[in-house]
Structure formats: structure tokens, C-alpha cells
Design a protein around this motif. Sequence first.
Motif, short mmCIF file in Angstrom:
data_model
loop_
_atom_site.label_atom_id
_atom_site.label_comp_id
_atom_site.label_asym_id
_atom_site.label_seq_id
_atom_site.Cartn_x
_atom_site.Cartn_y
_atom_site.Cartn_z
N HIS A 1 0.80 -1.23 0.00
CA HIS A 1 0.00 0.00 0.00
C HIS A 1 0.83 1.27 0.00
CE1 HIS A 1 0.28 0.26 4.56
NE2 HIS A 1 0.77 -0.91 4.27
N ILE A 2 1.93 1.33 0.78
CA ILE A 2 2.73 2.55 0.78
C ILE A 2 3.28 2.76 -0.64
CG2 ILE A 2 4.81 3.68 1.70
CD1 ILE A 2 2.59 3.23 3.80
N THR A 3 2.89 3.85 -1.26
CA THR A 3 3.36 4.13 -2.61
C THR A 3 4.27 5.34 -2.51
OG1 THR A 3 1.33 3.19 -3.45
CG2 THR A 3 2.59 4.56 -4.98
N ASN A 4 5.57 5.09 -2.67
CA ASN A 4 6.50 6.17 -2.38
C ASN A 4 6.71 7.09 -3.58
OD1 ASN A 4 8.59 5.01 -3.96
ND2 ASN A 4 9.37 3.82 -2.23
N GLN A 5 7.51 8.14 -3.36
CA GLN A 5 7.69 9.15 -4.41
C GLN A 5 8.30 8.56 -5.68
OE1 GLN A 5 9.94 11.69 -1.71
NE2 GLN A 5 8.54 13.36 -2.18
N ARG A 6 9.15 7.54 -5.53
CA ARG A 6 9.79 6.96 -6.71
C ARG A 6 8.74 6.28 -7.59
NH1 ARG A 6 12.47 7.83 -9.31
NH2 ARG A 6 13.89 6.15 -9.81
N SER A 7 7.79 5.57 -6.96
CA SER A 7 6.73 4.95 -7.76
C SER A 7 5.86 6.02 -8.40
CB SER A 7 5.84 4.05 -6.90
OG SER A 7 6.55 2.93 -6.48
N ALA A 8 5.53 7.04 -7.59
CA ALA A 8 4.68 8.10 -8.13
C ALA A 8 5.37 8.80 -9.30
CB ALA A 8 4.34 9.09 -7.03
N GLU A 9 6.70 8.89 -9.24
CA GLU A 9 7.43 9.51 -10.37
C GLU A 9 7.29 8.67 -11.64
OE1 GLU A 9 11.43 9.97 -8.89
OE2 GLU A 9 10.83 11.55 -7.49
N MET A 10 7.24 7.35 -11.49
CA MET A 10 7.04 6.50 -12.66
C MET A 10 5.62 6.74 -13.22
SD MET A 10 5.69 3.66 -14.23
CE MET A 10 4.91 2.63 -13.00
N PHE A 11 4.64 6.81 -12.31
CA PHE A 11 3.27 7.11 -12.75
C PHE A 11 3.25 8.46 -13.48
CE2 PHE A 11 -0.03 4.21 -11.08
CZ PHE A 11 0.76 3.34 -10.37
#
Length: 597
Positions: A60-70
Motif C-alpha cells: 500500500h505505501i506508494t513512495n515518491q519513486r513509484s509516483a514519479e514512474m506514474f
Amino acid sequence: MSFDPVELDSTPAEPGYDTDVLVVGSGPAGGSMALLLATYGVRVQMITKYSRLADTPRAHITNQRSAEMFRDMGIEHLLLREATPWELMSNTTYCTSLTGQELGRVPSWGTDPRRHADYLLASPCTMVDAPQTIVEPILVSQAQKRGAKVRFDTEYLGHEQDADGVTTTARDRLTGAEYAIRSRYVVGADGARSKVAADLGLPFEGPGAVAGALSIVFEADLSRFVAHRPSVLYWMLQPGADEHGVGLGVLRMIKPWDEWMLIWGYDPAMGPPDFTDEFVRDLAVKLVGTDDFEMRVSSRAPWTINHHFATAIARGRVFCAGDAIHRHPPNNGLGSNTSIQDSYNLAWKLAHVIKGLAGESLLDSYDAERAPVARQIVERANKSIADTGRILDALGLSDTSDVGKLEERLAVLRAPGQDGEKTREAMREAIAYKSYEFNAHGVEHNQRYASGAVLPNGTPMPTFTRDPDLYAQPTTWPGAKLPHAWVTRSGVQVSTLDLGGKGAFTVFTGIGGEAWTRAAATASAQLGLDLRVVSIGPGQPYEDPYGTWADLREIGDDGAILARPDLYVAYRVTTAPASADEATTQLTSALRTVLGR
Ligand SMILES: Cc1cc2nc3c(=O)[nH]c(=O)nc-3n(C[C@H](O)[C@H](O)[C@H](O)COP(=O)(O)OP(=O)(O)OC[C@H]3O[C@@H](n4cnc5c(N)ncnc54)[C@H](O)[C@@H]3O)c2cc1C
């Protein structure tokens, strides 16, 4: 928001191949791999064993690195629309139960005012809480929209590879029919029990299964116990809570504040207990601390806590990503985030090789860059379980099974006198130490890749000036993530990360960097590459009104930074060379080296 993919290609695969890349698994690793490849214009098929995507929330924790890919894929808004926002992730609460004694809180996931700026400075994206039931449908539906073919109820059985490709045997689970899928490459994103990794004989290190945990997902309005102290995780110190499991008993928010996951340990040697309705209710009542609430259970499942990572993550034309190569507890929230980063690292490399823009040796860099990360995050997450022991040590409890002693020591926390004061201080320190689990910003951002896809320029890696696990330290040193800075175009704020990525290489330069602009045009024509140039500075297409980029770039105005499609620095030059021809030679040669051409 619309997305402008590099190239969308729905033409059938060339003769002899059913697809260019076969992805096994539709979790965070497989879903993002299919999305990235489809966006990059690569023919991709994804097979997945079940008839559905994730049916339980899990990571569940979606960190900034994943959000950057999105964000790079143009779908950050879809994530933000459904996820629980950053501000509601603001605490981790330690207590005996939701209605019981509170032991302390850790301001978490960068929400502490003392840490918030670190996070804001590192990324244009926020942290969010987005269970896999939110993340997977976004990834997979967007992958399909961009041309990925998805086959549900399709099980990977085995593969054989030869010099030109891979033949995978799959079973249609509806009809039982077995058939072959021929592809150039295969990505095994088939989770912690990966058959692809097993078939490849990947070497693993670590003790393996170290503990067991039960996850029970339920709906219950618990807002009156929690809304005043918003947390993603409520950790419960109770008799037996430290045995096995993730450190203590946990109530995890899935949707504030009426959907929950309860996590409790079990001894894998004894096998999971019987999940009767009574057992589940008793456990929930124990952790909430009252039976004055209604609940509706939607799932119950045992799972294993692992300490296991692959030391080699690919063989020939077959690559593994995600839990297939790193198996660890959920502590630090690194599971799906690392899986997504594996795919972000590999997808552009596959795309460039498949399009004939890179040599196959580029693919070797996947193992060189990501295998060390697999080790790092598995060690980190397991250490976080061990660190929870500090809380018990602070109370002078080697284990929590003696109810009487637990009560007695908890009373000391509230008592006047030396023992009480010492215990309170030790407890504060032990809880604050959990920042290594809940504010490990450096673990998320500080990877430094060393491989053939990075060209060192002779400068030593900058030493970390603060704890590298806790603090992100941006640098343009080749092998590091491109630093984020807010710059402007016609006055409108845009992140440096927005100026790169999208499947292409990007050259960042500034005033006096015209030689690089010309070099990029020539290199692009010579190598057939999509190569963009971004010039930042007063009077340039992008301006740096805050001076942040000038502070971060570690090169002169007329120097150059070459960013890879995954927003990592491949190469940098401090100043412009004497002539435009020299700049062209340098840039072309750097690109040839990075791409293995
Ligand atoms: C109960 C539970 C709770 C968790 N909680 C957390 C958490 O809170 N935080 C966290 O960070 N992590 C958590 N994790 C771990 C997290 O879920 C994983 O790290 C993450 O899902 C890894 O993504 P993945 O894509 O590599 O693998 P998975 O999500 O496991 O996906 C594997 C995919 O492969 C498919 N597949 C498997 N075998 C085959 C086959 N033979 N043929 C075809 N398809 C196949 C599956 O159907 C699935 O689509 C939890 C895991 C579990 C089990």
C-alpha cells in the motif's frame, strides 16, 4: 491529462514471434512492465494465472519513486484520484490496543515538519497510500489502452530459450489447453513463488521463510478511535504480539477509517491457525480493545515473511522482477515500490534493444544495477522487524507472553520515579528509532548504479553528508537519479523530472551549451535515437528562478548531463569542450558506450 507516447504500435508481431516481450504476472512488477513497454511502443503480452487482478489490498505505501514512474507515464492523476492522501499517513501509532494505552507515535512517511521539506525537495510527487487493489487496475488498464495484450486465467508452465528467442508453455486454465508463446524476451514477474526464477535456477541468499503472518481484511467504522491520530499503521503491544509476524500486532488502514487489515504472527513450523469466524473476531476485538463495533470480514489469508533475495536476476533472454527476486516483510513499504522500479529500470533497455537502438549487452546492466537493490531492501525490511525489539527492550520485556509482567512494565511508564523516567526515555528513543522504517527516505532515493549503462567521468561518488538510509541526497553523479528541481517554462513551474523520461534520453545543459544542442542533433540522427535537449538558465527555454537547479546540477552553465529514460544520470561533463565537433564526439561516444553499440 493526455499522454503522448513515443510510438504506439498495434501491428502484429513479425513472423516467428507472437510478441516481443512476454510478461508473466500482473502484479506491480508485471503491470508496470506491460505499461512501460506498451508506452515505449514495444509489442507486449502479459499472462496472469488468475481471472482477476489483486483481490486483497496487500502492498500500500506508494513512495515518491513509484509516483514519479506514474507521472512519467502520464497517469499520476489516476493514482492521486484513488489513493489516500499524504496528510492522512501522518503517524505510526504504538499502543496496547486502539482503546488502550498509547505508547507513542512516529511522524511518518515524511509528514514530520522536521522531515517534510526533505521530501518536498526530492520529488515533484507526494507519498500516497494506494493498496494493490488500486494500483494494479490502473497499471493494467493503461497498459491495455496503450496496446498491451493481456490474458487472464493463463498459467506459465515453463520455457526454453535459444539464440533468437524464448518459447514459453502456457496453460489456459479455463479449457486446460496448453500452448506455446514465442517471444524475443520473457519477464518473470510472477511473485514470491516465482516459477520463472526457479526454472532459471537463480541463486538466492538469505534464510528464506523466517516467520508467518495472518492478514484479515475487514470493514468496520473505527473512526472514533483513530481519526484524531491519523495513521497508516497502528502497532499493538499485546501478549504474544512479538512472536513471529512483522514485529507486533498491526491494524492497517485501507480506507480511512472504515476498511482495515489486521496482521498477526503465527509460527510457520506449526502452520497457520484455523481462521474461524470466532478466531477472527477475537483477534479484532483484542486489537481494537472493545467489542463495541460491527465488522464484516472480506478476506483472511496466511502468508510467509521471507528473508530471501536473488544474487543474479536474469539469464539470457529471461529476466525476473519484483518479489520473484526479492522476498521480504512489508516493513518499510518497499514491496511494490521496488517491484515497480525493477520494471522502470528494465523496460527502456528492452525497448531500445528490440528497436535495434542498443546492443544486447545493455541488458546486462539490469542485473548489475538491480541485484544490489534486491539485497539492500530485503536486509532493510528484515532489520526493521528486529528494530521493533527495541520497544520491548525499553520496557525490559524480552518477550510479551507474560501478561502480568507486561501490565507491570506498562504501569511503570506512567509511574513517577527514576525507573519510570528511565523507561519513558528508553521508550521515546526506541519509538523514534523506528524512523528507519517510517522515514527511510534515503533507502527510497539513494541508489547509485554501477554498470555498463552508466559512464563514470572520473569524479568520486559524493560522500553522504547525512545518514544515507534516512536522508535522500541528490547528485548528478553518473549512476544517481536525476535530481528534481522546480524550473519554469514561460513562468509556469515544471520539474526537471518532467523534462526527461518518456522513453527518451535527455541532455540537460544551460547558457553557453549550444555545442551540446548541436551535438545532440547529430548524435540523434547518427544513432536514430529520440534525444531531447533541455537548456535551463536566464533567457533559455527553461529558467531557474529559485536557483535550485544551479545548486543541484554540479556542472557549469555550459556543461551537460545525459539522463536515461528511467531518469538516472548516464553521463555528465562539467564544461563545454573547445568545439562543437568535440562535443559531438563526446556525446556520441558516451551514448554508444551506454547503449552497447
Ligand atoms: C498478504 C500480503 C500482504 C502484503 N502486504 C504488504 C505491504 O503492506 N506492503 C508491502 O510493501 N508489501 C506487502 N506485501 C508484498 C507485496 O504484495 C509484494 O511485494 C508485491 O505484490 C510484489 O509485486 P510483484 O508484482 O512482484 O508480485 P505479485 O504482486 O505477487 O504478483 C505476482 C503475479 O504473478 C502471477 N502469477 C504467479 N504465478 C504465475 C504463473 N505460474 N503463471 C502466470 N501468472 C502467475 C500472479 O497471479 C500475480 O499476478 C504483501 C504480500 C502479501 C502476500
